[in-house]
Design an enzyme around this catalytic site. Structure first.
Site, PDB file in Angstrom:
ATOM      1  N   ASP A   8     -82.429 -23.559 -47.701  1.00 29.39           N
ATOM      2  CA  ASP A   8     -81.998 -24.948 -47.918  1.00 29.39           C
ATOM      3  C   ASP A   8     -82.794 -25.883 -47.003  1.00 29.39           C
ATOM      4  O   ASP A   8     -82.212 -26.556 -46.162  1.00 29.39           O
ATOM      5  CB  ASP A   8     -80.481 -25.081 -47.674  1.00 29.39           C
ATOM      6  N   ASP A  13     -85.579 -23.869 -41.792  1.00 35.04           N
ATOM      7  CA  ASP A  13     -85.923 -23.134 -43.017  1.00 35.04           C
ATOM      8  C   ASP A  13     -87.410 -23.274 -43.303  1.00 35.04           C
ATOM      9  O   ASP A  13     -88.067 -22.315 -43.719  1.00 35.04           O
ATOM     10  CB  ASP A  13     -85.182 -23.704 -44.226  1.00 35.04           C
ATOM     11  N   ASN A  37     -78.335 -27.926 -46.301  1.00 33.04           N
ATOM     12  CA  ASN A  37     -78.660 -29.024 -45.387  1.00 33.04           C
ATOM     13  C   ASN A  37     -78.727 -30.359 -46.111  1.00 33.04           C
ATOM     14  O   ASN A  37     -78.451 -31.406 -45.538  1.00 33.04           O
ATOM     15  CB  ASN A  37     -79.987 -28.751 -44.683  1.00 33.04           C
ATOM     16  N   THR A 120     -81.359 -18.073 -45.677  1.00 30.11           N
ATOM     17  CA  THR A 120     -81.299 -18.908 -44.473  1.00 30.11           C
ATOM     18  C   THR A 120     -80.495 -20.184 -44.739  1.00 30.11           C
ATOM     19  O   THR A 120     -80.632 -21.171 -44.018  1.00 30.11           O
ATOM     20  CB  THR A 120     -82.719 -19.263 -43.969  1.00 30.11           C
ATOM     21  N   PHE A 161     -72.628 -23.451 -39.774  1.00 28.45           N
ATOM     22  CA  PHE A 161     -72.873 -24.230 -40.997  1.00 28.45           C
ATOM     23  C   PHE A 161     -73.054 -23.387 -42.263  1.00 28.45           C
ATOM     24  O   PHE A 161     -72.413 -23.647 -43.287  1.00 28.45           O
ATOM     25  CB  PHE A 161     -74.095 -25.157 -40.802  1.00 28.45           C
ATOM     26  N   ASN A 162     -73.948 -22.403 -42.245  1.00 29.93           N
ATOM     27  CA  ASN A 162     -74.260 -21.668 -43.489  1.00 29.93           C
ATOM     28  C   ASN A 162     -73.030 -20.955 -44.052  1.00 29.93           C
ATOM     29  O   ASN A 162     -72.893 -20.813 -45.268  1.00 29.93           O
ATOM     30  CB  ASN A 162     -75.368 -20.632 -43.250  1.00 29.93           C
ATOM     31  N   HIS A 234     -83.196 -21.463 -35.574  1.00 29.11           N
ATOM     32  CA  HIS A 234     -82.294 -20.479 -36.200  1.00 29.11           C
ATOM     33  C   HIS A 234     -82.972 -19.590 -37.252  1.00 29.11           C
ATOM     34  O   HIS A 234     -83.020 -18.363 -37.126  1.00 29.11           O
ATOM     35  CB  HIS A 234     -81.136 -21.188 -36.912  1.00 29.11           C
ATOM     36  N   ASP A 235     -83.407 -20.235 -38.337  1.00 31.65           N
ATOM     37  CA  ASP A 235     -83.771 -19.472 -39.544  1.00 31.65           C
ATOM     38  C   ASP A 235     -84.955 -18.519 -39.382  1.00 31.65           C
ATOM     39  O   ASP A 235     -84.935 -17.409 -39.942  1.00 31.65           O
ATOM     40  CB  ASP A 235     -84.000 -20.429 -40.723  1.00 31.65           C
TER      41      ASP A 235
HETATM   42  C1  BDR Z   1     -78.086 -23.209 -39.916  1.00 33.04           C
HETATM   43  O1  BDR Z   1     -77.621 -24.434 -40.482  1.00 33.04           O
HETATM   44  C2  BDR Z   1     -78.713 -25.223 -40.876  1.00 33.04           C
HETATM   45  O2  BDR Z   1     -78.564 -26.521 -40.371  1.00 33.04           O
HETATM   46  C3  BDR Z   1     -79.955 -24.562 -40.383  1.00 33.04           C
HETATM   47  O3  BDR Z   1     -80.996 -24.707 -41.336  1.00 33.04           O
HETATM   48  C4  BDR Z   1     -79.562 -23.114 -40.189  1.00 33.04           C
HETATM   49  O4  BDR Z   1     -79.788 -22.365 -41.354  1.00 33.04           O
HETATM   50  C5  BDR Z   1     -77.703 -23.170 -38.455  1.00 33.04           C
HETATM   51  O5  BDR Z   1     -76.323 -23.248 -38.319  1.00 33.04           O
HETATM   52 CA    CA Z   2     -81.048 -23.195 -43.198  1.00 36.97          CA
END
Ligand code: BDR
Ligand code: CA
Length: 307
Positions: A8, A13, A37, A120, A161-162, A234-235
């Site tokens: 996303d 990402d 996102n 991701t 979030f994911n 993160h990703d």
């Molecule tokens: C995740 O949430 C998104 O904002 C980032 O792309 C990542 O995948 C982190 O919590």
């Molecule tokens: Ca992401």
């Protein structure tokens, strides 16, 4: 390694896409996109823009425009309204492939039985694939995903979030019996982009200047929202795990997702002390060697054509 990157974009990402395309060890069959996102139209546009920037011949398939059950949430405070703000990127040129992301996954998993899915973003596409093509689930080699948290969340005190963006989908994926490797916030917050990495990115050439602008924007929103001085990458932890698993310390746990709790909706419930008696269903990354991570990250990205 044959992979499908389901994402996303999203600043981090975008870097997961670039790291995968820059690595000869990885055959990226396609990039699939999902609402997360930002809205699907934007995440799909952003994936195409990033691939266009380095002339990567990778097809892009759009997936789900809303979560399985819950209402859409997006993250403009972190990634900007478009999902990828902060740089003057050229507009996306390549077409969006005709097939739905989930049908593309099915086509590929009919053809190959060694594919690693790398999500991701929210797990909506992967869960929908599992619901629609249950007979192909056993063809998935493994799923290496970014999501969840053991000690903390980033949308609520306990939800990441994911997972929070589609908890029902995450529950389906975690209970699918497919081997899962999970990069939770606990590990991604050890891989932090600071001014040092941003300047290093700038020095690689013009296109990398744009990438540095993206990182600077991402870093600034983390300062605003969380009041921290560096931004977790993160990703890319998912792709890096495929390339160099030894960079990460991993333990096997049983992981499930809370889909009903008032305070805990979207939390990944990680059975650290095996109190549930359930057999572990995921390898969970706990520690990362950040120095080594960035060495490999820059070594790989510098293989991309920067001018
Ligand atoms: C995740 O949430 C998104 O904002 C980032 O792309 C990542 O995948 C982190 O919590
Ligand atoms: Ca992401």
């Amino acid at each position: 390694m044959r992979i499908i990157l389901d994402c996303d974009p999203g600043h981090d990402d975008a870097f997961a896409i670039l790291l995968a395309t820059a690595s000869k060890e990885i055959e990226l069959l396609g990039v699939t996109t999902v609402v997360g996102n930002s809205y699907l139209e934007n995440t799909t546009k952003n994936a195409r823009t990033v691939l266009d920037l380095f002339d990567m011949d990778i097809p892009v398939f759009a997936g789900c425009e809303k979560p399985l059950i819950r209402d859409i949430i997006v993250a403009p405070d972190i990634h900007g309204k478009s999902g990828l703000e902060g740089a003057q990127l050229p507009s996306a040129k390549r077409p969006i492939e005709k097939a739905h992301a989930v049908d593309f996954m099915a086509q590929m998993l009919t053809k190959y039985s060694d594919i690693i899915l790398v999500p991701t973003g929210p797990l909506t596409n992967v869960a929908l694939f599992m619901l629609r093509y249950p007979h192909l689930v056993k063809h998935i080699n493994s799923i290496v995903l970014m999501g969840g948290g053991i000690a903390f969340g980033n949308v609520t005190p306990v939800a990441e979030f994911n997972i929070f963006a589609d908890p029902e989908a995450a529950k389906i994926v975690l209970n699918s019996n497919v081997p899962i490797v999970m990069a939770p916030l606990d590990v991604t917050h050890q891989v932090v982009v600071t001014e040092k990495e941003i300047s290093k990115m700038r020095r690689l050439g013009f296109k990398f200047d744009l990438l540095a602008d993206l990182l600077a924007f991402f870093k600034s929103t983390y300062k605003k929202v969380f009041n921290i001085d560096g931004v977790p990458l993160h990703d890319p932890c998912t792709v890096m795990y495929l390339l160099h698993p030894e960079i990460f310390e991993v333990k096997e746990y049983h992981v499930d997702v809370e889909t009903r709790g008032e305070l805990t909706y979207g939390q990944t419930v990680v059975d650290v002390w095996r109190t549930s008696g359930k057999v572990p269903n995921a390898k969970v990354m706990l520690k990362a060697d950040s120095e080594r991570f960035f060495d490999v990250f820059f070594e790989k990205l510098s293989q991309l054509k920067g001018v």
